[in-house]
Design a protein around this motif. Structure first.
Motif, PDB file in Angstrom:
ATOM      1  N   HIS A  14     -12.535   4.001  16.026  1.00 59.39           N
ATOM      2  CA  HIS A  14     -13.067   3.202  14.922  1.00 59.39           C
ATOM      3  C   HIS A  14     -12.620   3.791  13.580  1.00 59.39           C
ATOM      4  CE1 HIS A  14     -16.914   1.523  12.806  1.00 59.39           C
ATOM      5  NE2 HIS A  14     -15.861   0.786  12.558  1.00 59.39           N
TER       6      HIS A  14
ATOM      7  N   ASN B 221       0.824  -1.217   0.000  1.00 63.22           N
ATOM      8  CA  ASN B 221       0.000   0.000   0.000  1.00 63.22           C
ATOM      9  C   ASN B 221       0.857   1.267   0.000  1.00 63.22           C
ATOM     10  OD1 ASN B 221      -2.520  -1.222  -0.169  1.00 63.22           O
ATOM     11  ND2 ASN B 221      -2.585  -1.621   2.031  1.00 63.22           N
TER      12      ASN B 221
ATOM     13  N   SER C 286     -16.227  -2.422  15.512  1.00 56.06           N
ATOM     14  CA  SER C 286     -17.250  -1.726  14.738  1.00 56.06           C
ATOM     15  C   SER C 286     -18.625  -1.907  15.359  1.00 56.06           C
ATOM     16  CB  SER C 286     -17.255  -2.240  13.300  1.00 56.06           C
ATOM     17  OG  SER C 286     -17.346  -3.637  13.295  1.00 56.06           O
TER      18      SER C 286
ATOM     19  N   VAL D 169      -6.888   5.728   3.295  1.00 58.68           N
ATOM     20  CA  VAL D 169      -7.662   6.626   2.422  1.00 58.68           C
ATOM     21  C   VAL D 169      -8.817   7.314   3.163  1.00 58.68           C
ATOM     22  CG1 VAL D 169      -9.078   6.707   0.310  1.00 58.68           C
ATOM     23  CG2 VAL D 169      -7.147   5.107   0.452  1.00 58.68           C
ATOM     24  N   MET D 170      -9.534   6.581   4.001  1.00 57.24           N
ATOM     25  CA  MET D 170     -10.767   7.121   4.594  1.00 57.24           C
ATOM     26  C   MET D 170     -10.435   8.141   5.685  1.00 57.24           C
ATOM     27  SD  MET D 170     -12.662   5.489   2.610  1.00 57.24           S
ATOM     28  CE  MET D 170     -14.357   5.673   3.030  1.00 57.24           C
TER      29      MET D 170
ATOM     30  N   MET E 159       1.110   4.372  -2.840  1.00 55.80           N
ATOM     31  CA  MET E 159       1.156   5.811  -2.558  1.00 55.80           C
ATOM     32  C   MET E 159       2.374   6.467  -3.217  1.00 55.80           C
ATOM     33  SD  MET E 159      -0.190   5.844   1.390  1.00 55.80           S
ATOM     34  CE  MET E 159      -1.145   7.340   1.419  1.00 55.80           C
TER      35      MET E 159
ATOM     36  N   ILE F 233     -16.709  -5.126   2.735  1.00 56.60           N
ATOM     37  CA  ILE F 233     -16.668  -5.184   4.207  1.00 56.60           C
ATOM     38  C   ILE F 233     -16.609  -6.644   4.666  1.00 56.60           C
ATOM     39  CG2 ILE F 233     -18.042  -4.752   6.298  1.00 56.60           C
ATOM     40  CD1 ILE F 233     -19.184  -2.251   4.880  1.00 56.60           C
TER      41      ILE F 233
ATOM     42  N   PRO G   9     -19.427   6.150  -3.766  1.00 55.24           N
ATOM     43  CA  PRO G   9     -18.282   5.628  -4.536  1.00 55.24           C
ATOM     44  C   PRO G   9     -18.438   4.152  -4.904  1.00 55.24           C
ATOM     45  CG  PRO G   9     -17.654   6.073  -2.257  1.00 55.24           C
ATOM     46  CD  PRO G   9     -19.034   6.627  -2.437  1.00 55.24           C
ATOM     47  N   MET G  10     -19.113   3.408  -4.034  1.00 55.60           N
ATOM     48  CA  MET G  10     -19.415   1.986  -4.307  1.00 55.60           C
ATOM     49  C   MET G  10     -20.880   1.792  -4.009  1.00 55.60           C
ATOM     50  SD  MET G  10     -16.640  -0.186  -2.156  1.00 55.60           S
ATOM     51  CE  MET G  10     -15.104  -0.708  -2.838  1.00 55.60           C
TER      52      MET G  10
ATOM     53  N   LEU H 271     -20.140  -2.727  -1.650  1.00 51.69           N
ATOM     54  CA  LEU H 271     -19.549  -2.349  -0.366  1.00 51.69           C
ATOM     55  C   LEU H 271     -19.699  -3.490   0.653  1.00 51.69           C
ATOM     56  CD1 LEU H 271     -18.166  -0.208   1.394  1.00 51.69           C
ATOM     57  CD2 LEU H 271     -20.418   0.788   1.851  1.00 51.69           C
TER      58      LEU H 271
HETATM   59  N1  CAA Z   1      -3.805   2.120   0.759  1.00 49.60           N
HETATM   60  C1  CAA Z   1      -3.425   3.265   0.181  1.00 49.60           C
HETATM   61  N2  CAA Z   1      -4.101   3.849  -0.820  1.00 49.60           N
HETATM   62  C2  CAA Z   1      -5.201   3.223  -1.286  1.00 49.60           C
HETATM   63  C3  CAA Z   1      -5.675   2.019  -0.732  1.00 49.60           C
HETATM   64  C4  CAA Z   1      -4.915   1.460   0.340  1.00 49.60           C
HETATM   65  N3  CAA Z   1      -5.282   0.334   0.950  1.00 49.60           N
HETATM   66  N4  CAA Z   1      -6.800   1.644  -1.374  1.00 49.60           N
HETATM   67  C5  CAA Z   1      -7.038   2.583  -2.308  1.00 49.60           C
HETATM   68  N5  CAA Z   1      -6.066   3.531  -2.253  1.00 49.60           N
HETATM   69  C6  CAA Z   1      -6.003   4.766  -3.043  1.00 49.60           C
HETATM   70  C7  CAA Z   1      -5.675   4.517  -4.504  1.00 49.60           C
HETATM   71  O1  CAA Z   1      -4.293   4.481  -4.718  1.00 49.60           O
HETATM   72  C8  CAA Z   1      -6.318   5.703  -5.182  1.00 49.60           C
HETATM   73  O2  CAA Z   1      -5.499   6.844  -5.089  1.00 49.60           O
HETATM   74  P1  CAA Z   1      -5.732   8.147  -6.062  1.00 49.60           P
HETATM   75  O3  CAA Z   1      -6.974   8.849  -5.587  1.00 49.60           O
HETATM   76  O4  CAA Z   1      -4.519   8.980  -5.846  1.00 49.60           O
HETATM   77  O5  CAA Z   1      -5.870   7.609  -7.444  1.00 49.60           O
HETATM   78  C9  CAA Z   1      -7.563   5.950  -4.335  1.00 49.60           C
HETATM   79  O6  CAA Z   1      -7.311   5.333  -3.056  1.00 49.60           O
HETATM   80  C10 CAA Z   1      -8.775   5.341  -4.959  1.00 49.60           C
HETATM   81  O7  CAA Z   1      -8.526   3.949  -5.191  1.00 49.60           O
HETATM   82  P2  CAA Z   1      -8.721   3.202  -6.591  1.00 49.60           P
HETATM   83  O8  CAA Z   1      -8.410   4.134  -7.734  1.00 49.60           O
HETATM   84  O9  CAA Z   1      -7.979   1.903  -6.525  1.00 49.60           O
HETATM   85  O10 CAA Z   1     -10.227   2.779  -6.624  1.00 49.60           O
HETATM   86  P3  CAA Z   1     -11.533   3.627  -6.432  1.00 49.60           P
HETATM   87  O11 CAA Z   1     -11.451   4.984  -6.998  1.00 49.60           O
HETATM   88  O12 CAA Z   1     -12.578   2.691  -6.873  1.00 49.60           O
HETATM   89  O13 CAA Z   1     -11.649   3.799  -4.825  1.00 49.60           O
HETATM   90  C11 CAA Z   1     -12.211   3.135  -2.641  1.00 49.60           C
HETATM   91  C12 CAA Z   1     -11.573   2.710  -3.954  1.00 49.60           C
HETATM   92  C13 CAA Z   1     -11.339   4.192  -1.961  1.00 49.60           C
HETATM   93  C14 CAA Z   1     -12.231   1.882  -1.791  1.00 49.60           C
HETATM   94  C15 CAA Z   1     -13.634   3.743  -2.930  1.00 49.60           C
HETATM   95  O14 CAA Z   1     -14.375   2.847  -3.741  1.00 49.60           O
HETATM   96  C16 CAA Z   1     -14.438   3.996  -1.680  1.00 49.60           C
HETATM   97  O15 CAA Z   1     -14.258   5.013  -1.026  1.00 49.60           O
HETATM   98  N6  CAA Z   1     -15.349   3.052  -1.331  1.00 49.60           N
HETATM   99  C17 CAA Z   1     -16.156   3.143  -0.135  1.00 49.60           C
HETATM  100  C18 CAA Z   1     -15.323   2.608   1.021  1.00 49.60           C
HETATM  101  C19 CAA Z   1     -16.096   2.633   2.313  1.00 49.60           C
HETATM  102  O16 CAA Z   1     -17.260   2.990   2.406  1.00 49.60           O
HETATM  103  N7  CAA Z   1     -15.383   2.222   3.371  1.00 49.60           N
HETATM  104  C20 CAA Z   1     -15.983   2.101   4.677  1.00 49.60           C
HETATM  105  C21 CAA Z   1     -16.438   0.686   4.892  1.00 49.60           C
HETATM  106  S1  CAA Z   1     -17.149   0.473   6.457  1.00 49.60           S
HETATM  107  C22 CAA Z   1     -15.852   0.206   7.494  1.00 49.60           C
HETATM  108  O17 CAA Z   1     -14.707   0.127   7.114  1.00 49.60           O
HETATM  109  C23 CAA Z   1     -16.099   0.094   8.929  1.00 49.60           C
HETATM  110  C24 CAA Z   1     -17.121  -0.789   9.464  1.00 49.60           C
HETATM  111  O18 CAA Z   1     -17.344  -0.693  10.652  1.00 49.60           O
HETATM  112  C25 CAA Z   1     -17.841  -1.837   8.686  1.00 49.60           C
END
Ligand code: CAA
Length: 281
Positions: free
Chosen positions: A139, A47, A118, A146-147, A51, A234, A224-225, A230
């Motif tokens: 959490h 990862n 969570s 990213v988040m 970056m 998860i 986004p998804m 999603l």
């Molecule tokens: N580490 C570092 N960077 C990462 C990464 C990781 N693990 N995963 C993705 N990235 C980066 C990518 O390099 C990319 O960077 P740029 O913006 O510079 O291009 C960016 O994030 C977007 O990634 P992708 O281009 O590969 O793919 P995408 O545009 O489809 O985005 C995503 C992927 C960020 C996952 C996006 O789809 C998204 O935000 N999805 C929703 C995720 C979400 O809702 N998460 C919360 C889930 S709930 C939870 O976690 C908690 C719970 O309690 C259940």
């Protein structure tokens, strides 16, 4: 925070190590054995490479980040000299209770204990330790690097100093902390999981195919998804566990998990991690 311990190197744990180490904190990554610790380190490196390729960090920052991480296979050794412990082991109360029992005995008296749970009650976990006032929910969200959100969950006895310190820590990680009280699902999953459950009901009742449900939410609501993609991301087992916590915690039928979700989990179709869920991965 000069030094933190992160317990568990899975999806959330390795992401949490990644962001602390990248922001200059020494991290003890604690796993059950060296093979799992090495696997977590390899994911962090992959990862970080992502970056570097996107020019978000340079190669020197990648090297510094990796140098900030030390792996441990003993909880007692890994927590003995840290300011904060973040637990990120699987969502099982007994497992977390056992982890915190070791942590509580071995961590310095003034160390803060945080859980990335969570859905499990922070108050109930805190009560298994001798320092519920220094216990808090921290959490994170996947993918952690990213988040931007850290949901800060205040247990019944969590003191203000602990809340302030953890909010400050989240900001130093370039995250936005949002403080919430300790009720089932906190805010994130109390809002997210009913939406995912309703999307599954749409498929179950033949209202639309998974791709179409997701297209509606992506194109119409700018998510986004889509909710079913999603859910796969998860983990359908995790979604079911959280819905059960909401259902049991509030005793309200609106949180009843869709029978299709239960059936898919029974069949071992858990989403990305098993290669099949609402989509094939
Ligand atoms: N580490 C570092 N960077 C990462 C990464 C990781 N693990 N995963 C993705 N990235 C980066 C990518 O390099 C990319 O960077 P740029 O913006 O510079 O291009 C960016 O994030 C977007 O990634 P992708 O281009 O590969 O793919 P995408 O545009 O489809 O985005 C995503 C992927 C960020 C996952 C996006 O789809 C998204 O935000 N999805 C929703 C995720 C979400 O809702 N998460 C919360 C889930 S709930 C939870 O976690 C908690 C719970 O309690 C259940």
């Amino acid at each position: 925070m000069k030094k933190v311990a992160v317990i568990g190197g899975g999806t959330m744990g390795n992401g949490i190590c990644h962001v602390f180490a990248m922001n200059g904190t020494s991290v003890n990554l604690i796993e059950m054995n060296q093979e799992l610790a090495d696997k977590a380190l390899a994911t962090i490196e992959k990862n970080l490479d992502r970056m570097v390729n996107k020019e978000k960090i340079d190669s020197a920052q990648k090297v510094e980040t990796l140098e900030n991480i030390e792996t441990h296979t003993s909880t007692v050794d890994g927590v003995k000299d840290v300011d904060l412990v973040v637990e990120a082991v699987p969502e099982n109360f007994e497992l977390k209770k056992n982890v915190f029992s070791d942590v509580d005995k071995a961590a310095p008296e003034d160390a803060i204990l945080a859980s990335n749970t969570s859905s499990i009650s922070i108050t109930k976990l805190a009560a298994t330790t001798s320092r519920p006032e220094q216990f808090i929910g921290m959490h994170f969200f996947n993918p952690v690097p990213v988040m931007k959100l850290v949901e800060i969950v205040r247990g019944l006895d969590t003191n203000q100093e602990t809340v302030d310190t953890i909010e400050e820590t989240a900001k130093l990680l370039n995250k936005n902390p949002v403080e919430v009280a300790d009720y089932p699902g906190f805010v994130s999953n109390r809002v997210l999981m009913p939406m995912i459950n309703e999307a599954i009901y749409c498929v179950y009742e033949g209202v639309a195919e998974p791709e179409d449900v997701d297209s509606v939410m992506k194109l119409g609501m700018a998510h986004p998804m889509g909710p079913l993609r999603l859910a796969d991301f998860i983990g359908l087992d995790v979604c079911l566990d959280i819905l059960n916590v909401l259902h049991e915690g509030f005793k309200d039928p609106k949180y009843r998990p869709c029978p299709l979700l239960v059936k898919m989990v029974d069949a071992g179709k858990l989403g990305d991690k098993t290669g099949e869920g609402f989509y094939e991965h």
